[in-house]
Enzyme design. Structure first.
Site, PDB file in Angstrom:
ATOM      1  N   MET A 183       9.929  -0.803  -6.613  1.00 30.47           N
ATOM      2  CA  MET A 183       9.143  -0.448  -5.428  1.00 30.47           C
ATOM      3  C   MET A 183       8.478   0.888  -5.751  1.00 30.47           C
ATOM      4  O   MET A 183       9.100   1.951  -5.636  1.00 30.47           O
ATOM      5  CB  MET A 183      10.041  -0.336  -4.195  1.00 30.47           C
ATOM      6  CG  MET A 183      10.669  -1.641  -3.754  1.00 30.47           C
ATOM      7  SD  MET A 183      11.927  -1.388  -2.464  1.00 30.47           S
ATOM      8  CE  MET A 183      10.948  -0.551  -1.224  1.00 30.47           C
ATOM      9  N   THR A 184       7.241   0.836  -6.203  1.00 33.48           N
ATOM     10  CA  THR A 184       6.582   2.057  -6.673  1.00 33.48           C
ATOM     11  C   THR A 184       6.367   3.060  -5.559  1.00 33.48           C
ATOM     12  O   THR A 184       6.263   4.262  -5.819  1.00 33.48           O
ATOM     13  CB  THR A 184       5.230   1.711  -7.318  1.00 33.48           C
ATOM     14  OG1 THR A 184       4.435   0.969  -6.379  1.00 33.48           O
ATOM     15  CG2 THR A 184       5.428   0.897  -8.578  1.00 33.48           C
ATOM     16  N   CYS A 185       6.286   2.597  -4.310  1.00 32.14           N
ATOM     17  CA  CYS A 185       6.097   3.537  -3.196  1.00 32.14           C
ATOM     18  C   CYS A 185       7.296   4.463  -3.041  1.00 32.14           C
ATOM     19  O   CYS A 185       7.159   5.582  -2.559  1.00 32.14           O
ATOM     20  CB  CYS A 185       5.869   2.774  -1.895  1.00 32.14           C
ATOM     21  SG  CYS A 185       4.378   1.779  -1.903  1.00 32.14           S
ATOM     22  N   ALA A 186       8.456   3.967  -3.417  1.00 25.71           N
ATOM     23  CA  ALA A 186       9.684   4.755  -3.253  1.00 25.71           C
ATOM     24  C   ALA A 186      10.301   5.131  -4.585  1.00 25.71           C
ATOM     25  O   ALA A 186      11.398   5.668  -4.613  1.00 25.71           O
ATOM     26  CB  ALA A 186      10.700   3.968  -2.416  1.00 25.71           C
TER      27      ALA A 186
ATOM     28  N   THR B 297       0.853  -1.170   0.000  1.00 28.58           N
ATOM     29  CA  THR B 297       0.000   0.000   0.000  1.00 28.58           C
ATOM     30  C   THR B 297       0.894   1.227   0.000  1.00 28.58           C
ATOM     31  O   THR B 297       2.104   1.129   0.202  1.00 28.58           O
ATOM     32  CB  THR B 297      -0.920   0.024   1.237  1.00 28.58           C
ATOM     33  OG1 THR B 297      -1.787   1.147   1.175  1.00 28.58           O
ATOM     34  CG2 THR B 297      -0.103   0.121   2.509  1.00 28.58           C
TER      35      THR B 297
END
Length: 1533
Positions: A1474-1477, A1157
């Site tokens: 890691m699309t969140c970062a 998420t």
């Protein structure tokens, strides 16, 4: 020297790794590299504020907490809830028991170490002691225990025979200082510092030396003088090159601590360290270099009174190294406070040292300072890495250095000043070079709307430079920079000090270069400004002018005790308490202006006729001719066109003539006012309302603008650009909009009795309401002062006072009195309870927690500031202050301050502020705003709508100019702008008119061609084609006004408490085009969402950043997680918006049956929703059936119209509720994306953006929806126009010479039926599809098609979109943007990658650098990708196929590429993210082709995965297609 690192690690491993806990005060020291790094990072530098230090040492990073914990914090806010009290008590009991046990252990260990002589026993005891100290708290120790431990540990630290005992003893000393800071005094008494210094100077074991450095760093915090006297500076620096970077940071932190308490009488202990420190400035580690710079700055401060010592500093290369750090392209990028400190260091050196003065000139310091000054407007750039409020502070420091490098006339006994002047006299070339570098950039800063402080500094430096220059080499520079025009603008300013310096500059120029500047002074208006000053009241001086804040660097220590300095002393070297008075006399301006006038301007100039230039006289005559044209009957089109054409051509001949027209000549001639008056027929100076007789002339006004547009764009955009530039220069010269700085006010808890009795976190106004003299129909309210909420509108005060002052009929007086008495008692009780709370100053960022109090009893908290609302926003804000009915909301009272009526459309603060600013300076500090104020009230003359009426749309129902005039007059300029500056008001209206013409250029030119065809001036329908290029929007941006708004927005207190001048909102409401997109974005976020989000870029609202940098430190909104089903993304979106659409929360998405998420999944969700809304099966958009994205069998496809998405027309009988519900959902999603800072992938058409912005559409806007349909409609409209003109002229006769055919075909032969092209189911009532089109009903057919396409056919859909949008925040806030800016706000940048800047905004780590072969291959592939492939790559890495505004530079977290370690053969591995970062893990592929194949294959497989998750059937053919697509791409490469 022996390296004992391995032995040290063995000792550390004996301690449990999970027990390296930290107490509530600070982190525990450790000899491991990572812990030392953390400790070094936690060291506070001298230029960091106290809050930053506390944040570093108080708690763990947010990234270390779980998502559940973060949600809990967001939901419940405080951690001091009642549920945690029992656990807190248990923890306290445990700590007491633990402390008691620790005390016993310490006593036992002390006894053991005291009596033990065996090394093995001592080693064991020290190991256990270190473990106990690492666990215990301050309560476990006492001063007695510290005194007993100190001599034992010091003795063991001198154990020469056993290095392990020394290491553990010094480590125990470090822990003791950490856990019990008061033990430092005892350690110093027992000679700990000499022992540690001895170990460092006779370095034998590296780990022992590192531990000594950590111990000294702890001790130096509390005992810097003792460390200095013991020689600790040289001890920690002597062998600093032997240590790692993290340990070097600890060593320099020790020196920083010592340098904070340097004695001035014995400089030798620290002067010996200067060569080493200067050498360290060459290192690349930023933190290390910054701390070294702080040390050298402190040393220079201590020896600033000794020229010999300053010379010694310079001989060690300090000047060379410092100027190298100022290089903007330096390898070491300093933080802004330290950077400013280095500039200040150079100023101190040049102030007291002739050697430094000479060295700076020889190093060409002017070029370096010019580079810094040229970045003054960098706050307008999104890619800026510096804080906005630090940019001007940097300029302040530069100006101080520049002024120091330009010495004033020396006094005879001042040897230093004589030496400096002698140097400049002997080296005129150096001074010439310095002036060549600095003069143009300082004049540019003066023109950019700089504040009073910067303006005064620039003028002072220019004055000194002109005085020192002996030759006329700078004359050409001054003339090319148009110094005369700059002086004319400055002389019109209100500040006393700035005007005096400007007069001094003018006097010197006339004394030294009279022949070069006399004529230009007359032409640019300098003489007329001087004459006006000489004719003003002698001795008149503004009482608050020239007051600024004492410290320019707000990032340094708090300014609670900061004094206020006068401008004339702001650049002094030191400020004693005895020299606080202003050095400028009250009549200095008058005396100086009179002297210049009498000395340099002869009697012939005083003659008003002779004093005018030929250009000015000619323009005046043309202005009169243009004014006389107003007497010609308004309906005489031909006569108007001929005369206006002649006059305008003469004006343009002057503007384009060989002799240039100055800004003064252009504004003084009256051309601007005459042109504005003629084009608007005088309506621009009036309030328009429906039914006014003047409104009958609006169609003729539209015709005049049509003719003017044709004239301006007859030769392209060159003429219009020239006029815009002239108007912009005039506006910069004439405007005097004030800047209100409120940083002197402290936030505190206050109680506002009016309007509804509530506590506020900001100061209230003290007001006494008095009944006006002669008012007999109202009663007295009170003779005492009351507190008023400064953020409430005067309407709210009216509604509060009216029931208390109106005289009621006798039968209701008693009941009303009882109600008033009851309410008064409630207010009194509320006041008592509120005043009992804490009144300590509050942090600026804490206003969000008190925002809910602004609405009183309302449920929804209003973080939106009322002072930023406009139009309907103001009505909403004011109506929310009361729950009374519509009748009571009408104004009943009229308020006056000092006899002048207060504007009811403003808040109380703004109304009083506007009144004060009319007589005060252009920059005020708000010191007098709190009161007391005497405001009189009287019954209003009439009850009506006092708010500014909008454009009377009903008066032009069918007029072809309606959309243009609606846009021009819908948001009229506030008439109060005319009262404050009439010339500026005229310029603003003309600029607004030009911007409107530029925005409706296609509309107006097409309409002119249609009319020309109808009147017979064009013969062929092909001549209707329009090919014009509008002026770029950037030319309408006023750099000066933009900078002023930037300065206003930097004042966080003024923003949070609505302490903003009224012009701020007036111009943003009526002329938003004057401001850059960046400042409008800040204003929008402030107005729509409140002050907590004004300085955060939209991407900063993202969360789940592993490094913790994706979330604002303070003021962020709470977050809510939502579970999304990929198979039903629109249904999930509807449920999400139903739950959280109208809440001020940031939504984070997680997918059903998937892990993860945060930012990446959330951006991906908005991308999926965007694609889902483009499904043609929804019936929302105009179908372009020829263009679908996707292959048959892959998925259902999405619309990809070349003109963008535009609502499908639905007739009133066929509109489905499902379509309207989808538009409601779309509006809510778009608004929520804007609120949360998410990027959408919705290619709306330009026409739809105009509808979102509240603009009306016409037949010509169909060009942005369906160009071919628009072309046909324009041609038919031209035929209808020709028929109408011919019929009006000749009646019903139809000679053959009148060609009314459509490209040679009669209208009747086209077989056109009354049906909407492409939508035969649309009902064009009252006609049916069986009715045929002919010349008689052609006009009705055109109106029906246009109405169905852009008016009634889409009206319900647009209203549904707006209703959904308004559930999140009012859509009116978007109207400050144009269509292109709104698209950027919503969908990010159009250009995905600027390959020239990619390396600057990508981080390489964990095995990769920018020169690694796999990285170079990747960048080459990205460069070769087409747009769709780049979009696929972005979606793979970030979750969204688009970049936010600003491109890669605005991506947060920064795009990071690291090496992926997998199987033995990297070529078989696929990249992962890691699309969140924004974190790409790239295997080390052996070739570019393999890298390309794997990248494309990964993108295809990811797409197939999403199709499967979405429930689409995927067969083997599709998978094979993906594989062979990758092969084809690689083969093409």
């Amino acid at each position: 020297m022996e390296n004992r690192g391995q032995k040290r690690m063995e000792v550390v491993e004996e301690l449990p790794a999970d027990k390296r806990a930290c107490n509530s005060q600070d982190f525990r020291p450790s000899t491991s590299g990572s812990s030392v790094q953390a400790q070094a990072n936690g060291t506070s530098s001298g230029h960091e504020n106290v809050d930053a230090d506390m944040d570093t040492s108080s708690s763990a990073s947010p990234s270390s907490r779980s998502d559940e914990e973060q949600d809990k914090d967001s939901d419940y806010g405080s951690c001091d809830s009642d549920e945690e009290d029992p656990r807190q008590r248990v923890l306290q009991d445990y700590q007491r028991q633990r402390s008691s046990g620790d005390q016993g252990k310490l006593k036992s260990l002390l006894a053991s170490l005291t009596g033990e002589t065996n090394p093995s026993g001592q080693l064991s005891g020290l190991t256990e002691l270190c473990e106990v100290l690492s666990f215990c708290t301050e309560e476990s120790l006492s001063s007695v225990m510290a005194d007993m431990l100190s001599p034992v540990l010091v003795k063991l630290s001198k154990h020469e025979n056993n290095a392990d005992i020394m290491l553990l003893a010094i480590r125990a000393i470090t822990y003791l200082c950490d856990v019990y800071p008061r033990s430092v005094a005892s350690l110093v008494r027992h000679d700990t510092i000499p022992a540690l210094c001895q170990r460092l100077l006779t370095i034998e074991y590296l780990d022992v030396a590192e531990q000594c450095l950590q111990a000294l760093e702890k001790i130096s915090r509390d005992e810097p003088v003792a460390c200095l006297n013991a020689g600790a500076i040289m001890a920690v620096l002597s062998f600093i090159d032997f240590f790692s970077t993290s340990i070097q940071r600890v060593a320099i932190s020790t020196v920083v601590n010592i340098c904070r308490k340097l004695p001035s009488e014995h400089p030798s202990p620290f002067m010996d360290a200067v060569p080493i420190l200067c050498n360290l400035l060459q290192y690349e580690d930023r933190q290390l270099v910054e701390n070294v710079a702080i040390c050298l700055t402190k040393i220079a401060d201590q020896v600033s009174e000794s020229p010999a010592m300053l010379d010694q500093l310079c001989r060690h290369g300090l000047i060379n190294q410092s100027t190298h750090l100022l290089n903007l392209n330096s390898r070491t990028t300093l933080s802004q406070p330290v950077y400013n400190g280095v500039i200040g260091l150079l100023r101190k050196l040049s102030s007291g040292s002739t050697l430094a003065f000479r060295t700076l000139y020889e190093l060409n310091i002017g070029y370096r300072l010019k580079e810094i000054m040229s970045t003054y407007d960098i706050s307008h750039s999104v890619s800026s890495t510096h804080p906005i409020n630090a940019c001007s502070n940097q300029v302040h420091e530069v100006l101080k250095l520049v002024i120091e490098l330009l010495p004033a006339s020396p006094v005879e006994d001042n040897q230093l000043a004589l030496e400096k002047e002698s140097f400049l006299v002997n080296q005129p070339d150096l001074l010439q070079k310095f002036g060549t570098d600095m003069l143009p950039v300082m004049i540019q800063v003066l023109n950019s709307g700089a504040n009073v402080y910067v303006s005064y500094g620039c003028l002072s430096a220019i004055h000194k430079l002109i005085c020192l220059t002996k030759s006329g080499d700078l004359v050409e520079l001054l003339k090319n920079a148009n110094m005369s025009s700059v002086l004319a603008g400055i002389l019109s300013r209100k500040d006393h000090h700035v005007v005096v310096v400007a007069l001094q500059v003018a006097e010197v120029l006339l004394e030294k270069y009279r022949d070069a500047f006399l004529n230009s002074f007359i032409k640019e208006g300098v003489f007329f400004a001087i004459e006006a000053l000489s004719n003003s009241d002698r001795g008149k001086q503004n009482p608050v002018s020239g007051i600024i804040q004492g410290s320019a660097d707000l990032s340094q220590k708090p300014v609670t005790k900061e004094i206020l300095k006068c401008l004339c002393q702001s650049f002094e070297r030191s400020l004693s308490s005895a020299s606080q008075t202003c050095k400028i006399e009250n009549d200095s301006v008058y005396i100086l202006a009179t002297r210049i006038k009498e000395s340099f301007f002869g009697p012939e100039v005083f003659n008003s006729e002779k004093g005018l230039t030929d250009v000015l006289q000619n323009l005046k005559n043309l202005s009169v001719a243009l004014s006389d044209l107003m007497t010609v009957p308004i309906d005489a089109h031909v006569l108007h066109d001929e005369k206006f054409f002649s006059i305008w051509n003469q004006i343009m001949e002057r503007l384009n003539g060989r002799e240039s027209v100055s800004t003064f000549e252009f504004t003084e001639s009256g051309v601007v006012k005459s042109l504005a008056n003629y084009l608007s027929n005088g309506l621009y100076e009036r309030k328009l309302s429906k039914g006014d007789p003047e409104c009958d002339s609006l169609p003729f006004v539209g015709k005049r603008f049509e003719v003017f547009t044709r004239l301006l764009w007859s030769d392209g955009e060159a003429t219009s650009s020239l006029l815009i530039q002239k108007l912009q220069n005039s506006l910069s010269s004439l405007e005097n909009f004030p800047i209100v700085l409120s940083q002197f006010l402290k936030q505190k808890n206050s109680f506002a009795a009016i309007p509804n009795g509530r506590c506020t976190s900001y100061p209230c106004l003290k007001v006494r309401f008095l009944k006006a003299e002669g008012e007999t129909s109202l009663r007295d309210y009170s003779q005492d002062f009351v507190t008023v909420d400064p953020l409430c509108y005067l309407d709210a005060v009216d509604q509060y006072l009216w029931p208390k002052v109106k005289i009621e009929p006798m039968d209701s007086v008693e009941a009303k009195d009882q109600a008033i008495e009851c309410q008064s008692s409630q207010l009194q009780s509320t006041s008592i309870s509120c005043q009992g709370e804490s009144s300590s100053p509050m942090e600026i960022d804490s206003e969000s927690s008190d925002a809910s109090q602004l609405q009183g009893s309302q449920v929804e908290d209003r973080t939106q500031l009322p002072g930023l609302c406009s139009g309907s926003g103001q009505q909403n804000a004011s109506s929310s202050e009361t729950s009374s009915g519509k009748e009571d909301a009408l104004p009943s009272l009229l308020f006056r301050l000092e006899g002048l009526e207060l504007d009811r459309s403003l808040t109380v603060y703004q109304a009083i502020l506007l009144h004060k600013l009319k007589s005060e300076s252009e920059t005020t500090n708000g010191l007098k705003m709190s009161g007391p104020h005497n405001i009189t009230y009287e019954r209003a003359a009439q009850l009506g709508d006092f708010r500014e009426n909008l454009f009377p749309l009903g008066s032009m129902e069918d007029d072809e100019y309606r959309p243009f005039l609606s846009y021009l007059f819908a948001h009229q300029l506030a008439l109060r702008l005319k009262g404050s500056s009439p010339p500026a008001y005229d310029i603003l209206f003309l600029l607004k008119s030009l911007e409107s013409m530029n925005r409706f250029l296609f509309h107006l030119i097409s309409l002119e061609r249609v009319n020309a065809f109808g009147e017979g001036r064009l013969e062929n329908l092909d001549d209707l084609r329009v090919q014009v290029r509008p002026v770029p929007h950037s030319e309408f941006v006023s750099s000066k006004l933009t900078e002023k708004l930037e300065q206003q927005l930097r004042d966080s207190f003024a923003v949070s408490t609505c302490g903003l001048p009224p012009w701020f909102n007036d111009l943003m409401d009526s002329c938003p085009f004057l401001f850059s997109f960046e400042v409008k974005s800040k204003y929008f976020r402030l107005a729509a969402f409140g002050s907590q989000k004004v300085h955060h870029h939209p991407q900063h609202l993202s969360s789940s950043n592993v490094q913790g940098e994706g979330r604002p430190v303070t003021g962020s909104l709470p977050r809510k997680k939502f579970l999304v089903c990929r198979e039903k993304v629109l249904e999930s979106a509807a449920k999400m918006m139903e739950l959280y659409g109208n809440q001020k929360v940031v939504i984070e998405v997680e997918y059903s049956e998937e892990v993860g998420t945060g930012l990446g999944p959330t951006l991906e969700f908005y991308t999926l929703v965007s694609r889902a809304f483009q499904n043609p099966d929804l019936g929302m958009w105009r179908n372009d059936c020829s263009s679908f994205v996707g292959k048959p069998g892959e998925h259902s496809g999405v619309l990809a119209s070349s003109s963008g998405l535009f609502p499908r027309p639905w007739s009133g009988t066929s509109t489905t509720s499902d379509v309207l519900q989808k538009f409601v959902l779309l509006g809510t999603v778009v608004a929520k994306a804007l609120q949360d800072g998410r990027v959408l992938d919705l290619p709306f058409s330009k026409a739809f953006y105009k509808l979102i912005l509240g603009q009306e559409l016409s037949s010509f806007d169909i060009h942005f929806v369906d160009p071919e349909l628009c072309k046909t409609m324009v041609e038919l409209q031209a035929l209808a126009r020709r028929k109408k003109v011919f019929t009006e002229a000749h009646g019903d006769s139809r000679p053959a010479k009148c060609d009314l055919s459509f490209h040679g075909t009669k209208i009747e032969d086209l077989s056109l039926g009354f049906a909407l092209p492409g939508y035969t189911d649309y009902d064009l009532a009252p006609y049916s599809d069986n009715d045929m089109v002919n010349l008689d009903n052609l006009e009705e057919y055109i109106k029906a098609i246009v109405n169905a396409t852009v008016c009634n056919g889409i009206k319900k859909q647009v209203e549904a979109f707006q209703s959904g949008f308004n559930q999140v925040f009012p859509i009116e806030h978007l109207r400050i943007f144009n269509e292109e800016e709104l698209e950027t706000m919503l969908c990010g940048e159009r250009d995905l990658f600027n390959m020239n800047e990619v390396l600057d905004h990508i981080k390489f780590d964990h095995g990769y650098t920018s020169s690694s072969p796999p990285v170079e291959n990747l960048l080459e592939i990205l460069h070769e990708f087409d747009r769709e492939q780049q979009r696929a790559f972005l979606q793979f890495v970030t979750g969204s196929p688009r970049l936010p505004h600003g491109g890669l530079a605005s991506l947060n977290p920064k795009l990071t590429i690291v090496r992926k370690h997998g199987s033995d053969s990297s070529d078989t591995d696929l990249p992962s993210v890691m699309t969140c970062a924004n974190y790409l893990k790239l295997p080390a592929y052996s070739s570019k082709v393999i890298s390309l194949f794997n990248l494309v294959l990964t993108a295809h497989l990811l797409r197939v995965f999403f199709w499967i998750k979405a429930g689409l059937m995927i067969n083997l053919t599709v998978l094979c297609f993906c594989f062979f697509s990758c092969l084809c791409v690689c083969r093409r490469r």
